[in-house]
Design a protein around this motif. Structure first.
Motif, PDB file in Angstrom:
ATOM      1  N   GLU A 267     116.202  -9.042  -6.743  1.00 27.74           N
ATOM      2  CA  GLU A 267     117.590  -9.202  -7.175  1.00 27.74           C
ATOM      3  C   GLU A 267     118.266  -7.836  -7.308  1.00 27.74           C
ATOM      4  N   HIS A 268     118.712  -7.334  -6.185  1.00 27.96           N
ATOM      5  CA  HIS A 268     119.460  -6.092  -6.223  1.00 27.96           C
ATOM      6  C   HIS A 268     120.474  -6.095  -5.093  1.00 27.96           C
ATOM      7  N   GLU A 269     121.435  -5.223  -5.205  1.00 26.51           N
ATOM      8  CA  GLU A 269     122.482  -5.093  -4.193  1.00 26.51           C
ATOM      9  C   GLU A 269     122.402  -3.693  -3.598  1.00 26.51           C
ATOM     10  N   ILE A 270     122.717  -3.595  -2.310  1.00 25.42           N
ATOM     11  CA  ILE A 270     122.828  -2.287  -1.668  1.00 25.42           C
ATOM     12  C   ILE A 270     124.257  -2.140  -1.136  1.00 25.42           C
ATOM     13  N   VAL A 271     124.913  -1.090  -1.554  1.00 25.52           N
ATOM     14  CA  VAL A 271     126.222  -0.731  -1.011  1.00 25.52           C
ATOM     15  C   VAL A 271     126.030   0.518  -0.174  1.00 25.52           C
ATOM     16  N   ARG A 272     126.451   0.480   1.056  1.00 30.83           N
ATOM     17  CA  ARG A 272     126.303   1.618   1.961  1.00 30.83           C
ATOM     18  C   ARG A 272     127.628   2.380   2.048  1.00 30.83           C
ATOM     19  N   VAL A 273     127.582   3.661   1.759  1.00 29.89           N
ATOM     20  CA  VAL A 273     128.759   4.516   1.919  1.00 29.89           C
ATOM     21  C   VAL A 273     128.656   5.147   3.307  1.00 29.89           C
ATOM     22  N   GLN A 274     129.571   4.757   4.195  1.00 29.54           N
ATOM     23  CA  GLN A 274     129.508   5.183   5.595  1.00 29.54           C
ATOM     24  C   GLN A 274     130.322   6.459   5.798  1.00 29.54           C
ATOM     25  N   LEU A 275     129.607   7.582   5.908  1.00 31.32           N
ATOM     26  CA  LEU A 275     130.253   8.879   6.109  1.00 31.32           C
ATOM     27  C   LEU A 275     129.519   9.667   7.194  1.00 31.32           C
ATOM     28  N   SER A 276     129.319   9.008   8.342  1.00 30.03           N
ATOM     29  CA  SER A 276     128.645   9.644   9.462  1.00 30.03           C
ATOM     30  C   SER A 276     127.285  10.175   9.005  1.00 30.03           C
ATOM     31  N   GLU A 277     127.002  11.467   9.242  1.00 32.17           N
ATOM     32  CA  GLU A 277     125.686  12.011   8.880  1.00 32.17           C
ATOM     33  C   GLU A 277     125.504  12.157   7.378  1.00 32.17           C
ATOM     34  N   ARG A 278     126.585  11.981   6.603  1.00 34.37           N
ATOM     35  CA  ARG A 278     126.498  12.064   5.145  1.00 34.37           C
ATOM     36  C   ARG A 278     126.434  10.677   4.495  1.00 34.37           C
ATOM     37  N   SER A 279     126.174   9.645   5.265  1.00 35.00           N
ATOM     38  CA  SER A 279     126.095   8.285   4.735  1.00 35.00           C
ATOM     39  C   SER A 279     124.923   8.150   3.766  1.00 35.00           C
ATOM     40  N   TYR A 280     125.080   7.242   2.808  1.00 34.15           N
ATOM     41  CA  TYR A 280     124.004   7.034   1.834  1.00 34.15           C
ATOM     42  C   TYR A 280     124.098   5.654   1.212  1.00 34.15           C
ATOM     43  N   ASP A 281     122.986   5.260   0.582  1.00 34.81           N
ATOM     44  CA  ASP A 281     122.889   3.957  -0.072  1.00 34.81           C
ATOM     45  C   ASP A 281     123.102   4.081  -1.571  1.00 34.81           C
ATOM     46  N   ILE A 282     123.744   3.060  -2.130  1.00 36.13           N
ATOM     47  CA  ILE A 282     123.816   2.862  -3.572  1.00 36.13           C
ATOM     48  C   ILE A 282     123.035   1.588  -3.858  1.00 36.13           C
ATOM     49  N   ALA A 283     121.937   1.716  -4.590  1.00 40.32           N
ATOM     50  CA  ALA A 283     121.120   0.559  -4.950  1.00 40.32           C
ATOM     51  C   ALA A 283     121.462   0.139  -6.368  1.00 40.32           C
ATOM     52  N   ILE A 284     121.792  -1.143  -6.558  1.00 45.92           N
ATOM     53  CA  ILE A 284     122.199  -1.650  -7.869  1.00 45.92           C
ATOM     54  C   ILE A 284     121.348  -2.860  -8.210  1.00 45.92           C
ATOM     55  N   GLY A 285     120.761  -2.850  -9.398  1.00 50.25           N
ATOM     56  CA  GLY A 285     119.969  -3.998  -9.821  1.00 50.25           C
ATOM     57  C   GLY A 285     119.391  -3.801 -11.202  1.00 50.25           C
ATOM     58  N   ALA A 286     118.660  -4.782 -11.671  1.00 51.90           N
ATOM     59  CA  ALA A 286     118.028  -4.728 -12.992  1.00 51.90           C
ATOM     60  C   ALA A 286     116.561  -4.367 -12.841  1.00 51.90           C
ATOM     61  N   GLY A 287     116.093  -3.426 -13.654  1.00 52.44           N
ATOM     62  CA  GLY A 287     114.693  -3.050 -13.660  1.00 52.44           C
ATOM     63  C   GLY A 287     114.234  -2.269 -12.446  1.00 52.44           C
ATOM     64  N   ILE A 288     115.137  -1.510 -11.829  1.00 54.86           N
ATOM     65  CA  ILE A 288     114.760  -0.788 -10.601  1.00 54.86           C
ATOM     66  C   ILE A 288     114.544   0.710 -10.837  1.00 54.86           C
ATOM     67  N   ILE A 289     114.648   1.161 -12.084  1.00 53.80           N
ATOM     68  CA  ILE A 289     114.502   2.591 -12.334  1.00 53.80           C
ATOM     69  C   ILE A 289     113.104   3.098 -11.986  1.00 53.80           C
ATOM     70  N   ASP A 290     112.103   2.230 -12.091  1.00 59.34           N
ATOM     71  CA  ASP A 290     110.736   2.651 -11.772  1.00 59.34           C
ATOM     72  C   ASP A 290     110.498   2.794 -10.278  1.00 59.34           C
ATOM     73  N   THR A 291     111.473   2.390  -9.465  1.00 60.13           N
ATOM     74  CA  THR A 291     111.376   2.600  -8.015  1.00 60.13           C
ATOM     75  C   THR A 291     111.977   3.944  -7.621  1.00 60.13           C
ATOM     76  N   ALA A 292     112.343   4.776  -8.599  1.00 62.27           N
ATOM     77  CA  ALA A 292     113.040   6.033  -8.304  1.00 62.27           C
ATOM     78  C   ALA A 292     112.278   6.938  -7.327  1.00 62.27           C
ATOM     79  N   PRO A 293     110.986   7.285  -7.574  1.00 61.64           N
ATOM     80  CA  PRO A 293     110.311   8.205  -6.636  1.00 61.64           C
ATOM     81  C   PRO A 293     110.295   7.707  -5.183  1.00 61.64           C
ATOM     82  N   PRO A 294     109.907   6.444  -4.924  1.00 62.90           N
ATOM     83  CA  PRO A 294     109.962   6.004  -3.518  1.00 62.90           C
ATOM     84  C   PRO A 294     111.383   5.922  -2.976  1.00 62.90           C
ATOM     85  N   PHE A 295     112.360   5.623  -3.841  1.00 60.49           N
ATOM     86  CA  PHE A 295     113.765   5.614  -3.406  1.00 60.49           C
ATOM     87  C   PHE A 295     114.161   7.005  -2.919  1.00 60.49           C
ATOM     88  N   PHE A 296     113.776   8.033  -3.694  1.00 66.62           N
ATOM     89  CA  PHE A 296     114.085   9.411  -3.294  1.00 66.62           C
ATOM     90  C   PHE A 296     113.333   9.785  -2.013  1.00 66.62           C
TER      91      PHE A 296
END
Length: 369
Positions: free
Chosen positions: A9-38
């Motif tokens: 149960e999470h949402e991904i919002v993609r910011v489309q900025l060519s080579e500077r594009s990135y993901d915003i991950a939003i959800g509950a209880g996802i802070i422990d996924t920080a190292p693999p996210f990075f």
């Protein structure tokens, strides 16, 4: 790069900025996924986490330990909590600490905290060694829906907010709605001002959703918050994608209420009014100004006032010297050739940048509050 798994149960919002594009991950209880996210988004041998002394024991120590356990050389730097840390003096301290810790151009900066930390750490990332990759882990509602998205980083001067800075996009933003459970009530309410702002400037249906879900928002319902934050991030991403560096004027719509807001903050002294509180008051001032210019009917202002009040936000301007407020407005980045410009509504869900507004009407918009 392979993307790290999050939760069901999470949402991904993609910011489309060519080579500077990135993901915003939003959800509950996802802070422990920080190292693999990075790690899925950057090759990290050395991580410098920047936090404050309030967030450190709650989340930053935990993320730093997880990063170290995953094999990253990890440095944790902490500053005093509050707006006063968003300064050149604190940036100088952090630059020197980074140097002492052996940071180099391969180091990655990770901001763990609210808007002050995101702006400050991002500024360090943008400037140290001519630019380091960085990530945002925002821990306040205001930072989650606004300051962590879009790449604006910087520090304050003593009499001018956000006057020194850069556009420096993160590699990714990790938003865990569960961290809001530890957010003080006043801070949580302040963040809702920026949420309401998105409805006023871009999405009347979202504004109506907020009106219909005040009770769930006040209870910090995880599902509702995930929806609310994801919608705010998507709306901001849409604007940033169209006007990343504020060259076309489109991104200026995000500053609705902020000309008044920043002037109140500077006049009261940073830290007296929370940013979101000043935004709430500033939006109503801007809406009254739009009324006086014949741009909107009074009901547009009243709907904003009713929703902001229901969410526990202040709606009355602080007792400050009106001339000092107007002087502070002259330092606003939207001022051109000494002429005040304001983002003003034309209807709910649409705003425009309006120039050469008479000072008398701007003062009246404050006094009528």
């Amino acid at each position: 790069m392979k993307r790290a798994a999050l939760t069901a149960e999470h949402e991904i919002v993609r910011v489309q900025l060519s080579e500077r594009s990135y993901d915003i991950a939003i959800g509950a209880g996802i802070i422990d996924t920080a190292p693999p996210f990075f790690s899925a988004r950057a090759k990290i041998s050395h991580a410098v986490l920047v936090t404050d002394d309030q967030v450190r024991p709650l989340y930053a120590d935990r993320i730093a330990a997880a990063c170290a356990a995953s094999g990253m050389r990890t440095t944790l730097l902490s500053v005093p909590a509050g707006e006063t840390s968003k300064s050149i003096a604190m940036a100088d301290q952090l630059w020197n600490q980074c140097l002492a810790e052996g940071a180099d151009r391969k180091t990655v900066v990770i901001a763990v905290g609210g808007g002050v930390i995101g702006d400050l750490a991002g500024f360090i990332a943008a400037t140290f060694a001519r630019g380091l990759s960085f990530f945002q882990v925002p821990t306040t509602l205001l930072a989650q829906v606004d300051s962590s998205v879009g790449g604006k980083v910087g520090v304050n001067l003593p009499t001018a907010k956000n006057m020194v800075g850069a556009f420096w996009q993160p590699q990714g933003v990790l938003i865990d709605v569960d961290v809001l459970a530890t957010l003080p009530e006043r801070e949580y309410r302040a963040g809702m001002a920026e949420v309401v702002k998105y409805g006023v400037i871009l999405d009347p249906d979202f504004f109506a959703y907020l009106e219909a879900n005040v009770a769930s928002i006040q209870l910090r319902d995880r599902k509702v918050l995930t929806q609310v934050i994801a919608r705010c991030c998507q709306l901001k991403a849409d604007v940033v994608q169209a006007d990343e560096r504020e060259t076309t004027g489109l991104r200026a719509v995000l500053n609705y209420g902020h000309t008044f807001c920043h002037a109140f903050e500077a006049t009261c002294g940073y830290g007296q009014l929370l940013h979101g509180e000043a935004v709430s008051i500033g939006m109503l001032c801007a809406s009254r100004l739009a009324e006086s210019l014949g741009r909107i009917s009074p009901d547009v202002t009243q709907r904003q006032r009713k929703l902001l009040s229901a969410l526990g936000l202040p709606t009355v301007p602080p007792q400050v010297d009106i001339d000092l407020v107007m002087t502070a407005m002259q330092r606003d980045k939207k001022v051109e050739h000494g002429k005040l410009q304001f983002v003003l509504p034309t209807k709910l869900g649409m705003v425009e940048l309006v120039g050469d507004v008479p000072v008398k009407l701007a003062k009246q918009a404050i006094n009528d509050g």
